[in-house]
Design a protein around this motif. Sequence first.
Motif, PDB file in Angstrom:
ATOM      1  N   GLY A 232     -64.511   2.288 -28.955  1.00  0.00           N
ATOM      2  CA  GLY A 232     -64.038   0.953 -28.666  1.00  0.00           C
ATOM      3  C   GLY A 232     -63.277   0.283 -29.795  1.00  0.00           C
ATOM      4  N   LEU A 233     -62.757  -0.889 -29.475  1.00  0.00           N
ATOM      5  CA  LEU A 233     -61.973  -1.690 -30.406  1.00  0.00           C
ATOM      6  C   LEU A 233     -62.819  -2.153 -31.574  1.00  0.00           C
ATOM      7  CD1 LEU A 233     -59.366  -3.366 -31.013  1.00  0.00           C
ATOM      8  CD2 LEU A 233     -60.402  -5.182 -29.624  1.00  0.00           C
ATOM      9  N   ARG A 234     -62.291  -2.031 -32.780  1.00  0.00           N
ATOM     10  CA  ARG A 234     -62.970  -2.519 -33.975  1.00  0.00           C
ATOM     11  C   ARG A 234     -62.371  -3.854 -34.436  1.00  0.00           C
ATOM     12  NH1 ARG A 234     -66.496  -0.689 -38.011  1.00  0.00           N
ATOM     13  NH2 ARG A 234     -66.844  -2.466 -39.388  1.00  0.00           N
ATOM     14  N   ASN A 235     -61.077  -3.897 -34.625  1.00  0.00           N
ATOM     15  CA  ASN A 235     -60.397  -5.145 -34.971  1.00  0.00           C
ATOM     16  C   ASN A 235     -58.910  -5.024 -34.698  1.00  0.00           C
ATOM     17  OD1 ASN A 235     -60.352  -3.453 -37.545  1.00  0.00           O
ATOM     18  ND2 ASN A 235     -58.903  -5.081 -38.047  1.00  0.00           N
ATOM     19  N   THR A 236     -58.278  -6.161 -34.503  1.00  0.00           N
ATOM     20  CA  THR A 236     -56.852  -6.222 -34.189  1.00  0.00           C
ATOM     21  C   THR A 236     -56.141  -7.070 -35.228  1.00  0.00           C
ATOM     22  OG1 THR A 236     -57.212  -5.939 -31.811  1.00  0.00           O
ATOM     23  CG2 THR A 236     -55.134  -6.968 -32.489  1.00  0.00           C
ATOM     24  N   VAL A 237     -54.977  -6.609 -35.670  1.00  0.00           N
ATOM     25  CA  VAL A 237     -54.151  -7.352 -36.607  1.00  0.00           C
ATOM     26  C   VAL A 237     -52.882  -7.786 -35.877  1.00  0.00           C
ATOM     27  CG1 VAL A 237     -52.859  -7.270 -38.762  1.00  0.00           C
ATOM     28  CG2 VAL A 237     -55.041  -6.060 -38.574  1.00  0.00           C
ATOM     29  N   PRO A 238     -52.660  -9.085 -35.717  1.00  0.00           N
ATOM     30  CA  PRO A 238     -51.444  -9.575 -35.067  1.00  0.00           C
ATOM     31  C   PRO A 238     -50.311  -9.756 -36.071  1.00  0.00           C
ATOM     32  CG  PRO A 238     -52.931 -11.403 -35.452  1.00  0.00           C
ATOM     33  CD  PRO A 238     -53.632 -10.163 -35.982  1.00  0.00           C
ATOM     34  N   PHE A 239     -49.081  -9.710 -35.556  1.00  0.00           N
ATOM     35  CA  PHE A 239     -47.882  -9.937 -36.366  1.00  0.00           C
ATOM     36  C   PHE A 239     -47.081 -11.058 -35.713  1.00  0.00           C
ATOM     37  CE2 PHE A 239     -49.172  -5.547 -36.808  1.00  0.00           C
ATOM     38  CZ  PHE A 239     -49.203  -5.372 -38.184  1.00  0.00           C
ATOM     39  N   GLU A 240     -46.727 -12.054 -36.510  1.00  0.00           N
ATOM     40  CA  GLU A 240     -46.041 -13.224 -35.990  1.00  0.00           C
ATOM     41  C   GLU A 240     -44.719 -13.445 -36.715  1.00  0.00           C
ATOM     42  OE1 GLU A 240     -48.877 -16.341 -36.574  1.00  0.00           O
ATOM     43  OE2 GLU A 240     -50.183 -15.672 -34.929  1.00  0.00           O
ATOM     44  N   ASN A 241     -43.832 -14.206 -36.075  1.00  0.00           N
ATOM     45  CA  ASN A 241     -42.548 -14.599 -36.675  1.00  0.00           C
ATOM     46  C   ASN A 241     -41.774 -13.395 -37.206  1.00  0.00           C
ATOM     47  OD1 ASN A 241     -43.251 -17.383 -36.277  1.00  0.00           O
ATOM     48  ND2 ASN A 241     -44.535 -17.266 -38.102  1.00  0.00           N
ATOM     49  N   VAL A 242     -41.705 -12.358 -36.409  1.00  0.00           N
ATOM     50  CA  VAL A 242     -41.049 -11.118 -36.825  1.00  0.00           C
ATOM     51  C   VAL A 242     -39.531 -11.266 -36.725  1.00  0.00           C
ATOM     52  CG1 VAL A 242     -40.810  -8.653 -36.383  1.00  0.00           C
ATOM     53  CG2 VAL A 242     -43.031  -9.783 -36.022  1.00  0.00           C
ATOM     54  N   THR A 243     -38.835 -10.830 -37.754  1.00  0.00           N
ATOM     55  CA  THR A 243     -37.379 -10.748 -37.716  1.00  0.00           C
ATOM     56  C   THR A 243     -36.949  -9.415 -38.315  1.00  0.00           C
ATOM     57  OG1 THR A 243     -36.987 -11.743 -39.900  1.00  0.00           O
ATOM     58  CG2 THR A 243     -37.160 -13.242 -38.020  1.00  0.00           C
ATOM     59  N   VAL A 244     -35.881  -8.861 -37.790  1.00  0.00           N
ATOM     60  CA  VAL A 244     -35.272  -7.674 -38.375  1.00  0.00           C
ATOM     61  C   VAL A 244     -33.765  -7.871 -38.275  1.00  0.00           C
ATOM     62  CG1 VAL A 244     -35.487  -6.378 -36.197  1.00  0.00           C
ATOM     63  CG2 VAL A 244     -35.131  -5.149 -38.352  1.00  0.00           C
ATOM     64  N   THR A 245     -33.089  -7.870 -39.426  1.00  0.00           N
ATOM     65  CA  THR A 245     -31.689  -8.282 -39.470  1.00  0.00           C
ATOM     66  C   THR A 245     -30.848  -7.310 -40.294  1.00  0.00           C
ATOM     67  OG1 THR A 245     -31.854  -9.613 -41.491  1.00  0.00           O
ATOM     68  CG2 THR A 245     -32.499 -10.668 -39.428  1.00  0.00           C
ATOM     69  N   LYS A 246     -29.547  -7.471 -40.177  1.00  0.00           N
ATOM     70  CA  LYS A 246     -28.599  -6.664 -40.936  1.00  0.00           C
ATOM     71  C   LYS A 246     -28.192  -7.333 -42.245  1.00  0.00           C
ATOM     72  CE  LYS A 246     -26.741  -4.353 -36.863  1.00  0.00           C
ATOM     73  NZ  LYS A 246     -25.538  -4.016 -36.058  1.00  0.00           N
ATOM     74  N   GLU A 247     -28.815  -8.456 -42.562  1.00  0.00           N
ATOM     75  CA  GLU A 247     -28.544  -9.156 -43.816  1.00  0.00           C
ATOM     76  C   GLU A 247     -29.601  -8.776 -44.849  1.00  0.00           C
ATOM     77  OE1 GLU A 247     -28.592 -11.061 -40.769  1.00  0.00           O
ATOM     78  OE2 GLU A 247     -26.462 -10.487 -40.730  1.00  0.00           O
ATOM     79  N   ALA A 248     -29.163  -8.441 -46.046  1.00  0.00           N
ATOM     80  CA  ALA A 248     -30.081  -8.034 -47.111  1.00  0.00           C
ATOM     81  C   ALA A 248     -30.396  -9.204 -48.038  1.00  0.00           C
ATOM     82  CB  ALA A 248     -29.482  -6.895 -47.930  1.00  0.00           C
ATOM     83  N   LYS A 249     -31.637  -9.252 -48.505  1.00  0.00           N
ATOM     84  CA  LYS A 249     -32.014 -10.205 -49.543  1.00  0.00           C
ATOM     85  C   LYS A 249     -31.430  -9.739 -50.881  1.00  0.00           C
ATOM     86  CE  LYS A 249     -34.976 -12.866 -47.211  1.00  0.00           C
ATOM     87  NZ  LYS A 249     -34.837 -14.331 -47.056  1.00  0.00           N
ATOM     88  N   SER A 250     -31.207 -10.686 -51.764  1.00  0.00           N
ATOM     89  CA  SER A 250     -30.716 -10.326 -53.091  1.00  0.00           C
ATOM     90  C   SER A 250     -31.821  -9.658 -53.894  1.00  0.00           C
ATOM     91  CB  SER A 250     -30.242 -11.565 -53.836  1.00  0.00           C
ATOM     92  OG  SER A 250     -31.332 -12.432 -54.103  1.00  0.00           O
ATOM     93  N   ALA A 251     -31.434  -8.884 -54.892  1.00  0.00           N
ATOM     94  CA  ALA A 251     -32.425  -8.224 -55.754  1.00  0.00           C
ATOM     95  C   ALA A 251     -33.306  -9.241 -56.459  1.00  0.00           C
ATOM     96  CB  ALA A 251     -31.716  -7.330 -56.773  1.00  0.00           C
TER      97      ALA A 251
END
Length: 269
Positions: A232-251
């Motif tokens: 059976g299920l032990r625990n669940t981890v949710p993910f919120e406010n997900v984004t995946v984009t073609k813009e990179a963050k600066s170093a």
Amino acid sequence: MKYLALLVFSVFFISCKQEKKETTNEDVNTEEKVEVLASNYPKELEEVFKAHGGLDTWKSMETLTFDIPKPDAKETHTINLKTREDKVETAAYTIGHDGAKTWLLDTEGNFKGDAVFYHNLMFYFYAMPFVLADDGIVYGKTEDVVYEGKNYPGVSISYNPGVGASYKDLYFIHFDPETKQMAWLGYSVSYRSGETSNNYSWIHYNDWQTINGLVLPKSISWHTSEDGVIKGLRNTVPFENVTVTKEAKSASFFAKPEAAVFVEGKVQE
């Protein structure tokens, strides 16, 4: 390139001894393993990539972000998908990886874990199945996982000596035979001890959302097991406010702040 072999147990992990063949994969036939070159994956894995939006779509993206809610706050994870620089931000501390070293900003001493392992831990679980296209992976055959009477075919994942921090870690991706979407991830970790572990854990992937053309998890669930059978299920981890984009963050976004310190990983006994 950071490899899946960096994964270890966190507060989310459940370690379960696996012995029966019904759902475990300890005795993968190593004679059937073959190291494949980039863009030459097992057919089954290629079908899984396609069912999740395609490897080309994944490789066109630059930045992934998601929140993990916690009882007292939340963690915001940001990852450069090309360089694998990353940052985990909370109200109490921040962990980052600048592409070479891991740093920790924690002036009050709130973080009690291993920052070297945790900085990209949840990213690798979240970014399944696409991280299984990373370099240095050896693919092999494995038996089906059986859960509630349904068979889930799979592919085994291992590493050549010297790849990653724990090259003796083992992973098994299993998929739904009808939809080809990922359904289960089994794994054992060696804790950098140099010894293969017989303890296996299982994560269920069955809650999906489509973001920018990619089918990604809304949540993932750890399950218990008994005598080698997933329970059976032990625990669940949710993910919120997900984004995946073609813009990179600066170093500079991933660079160590002046008040932070570089940290070393903890060797597990």
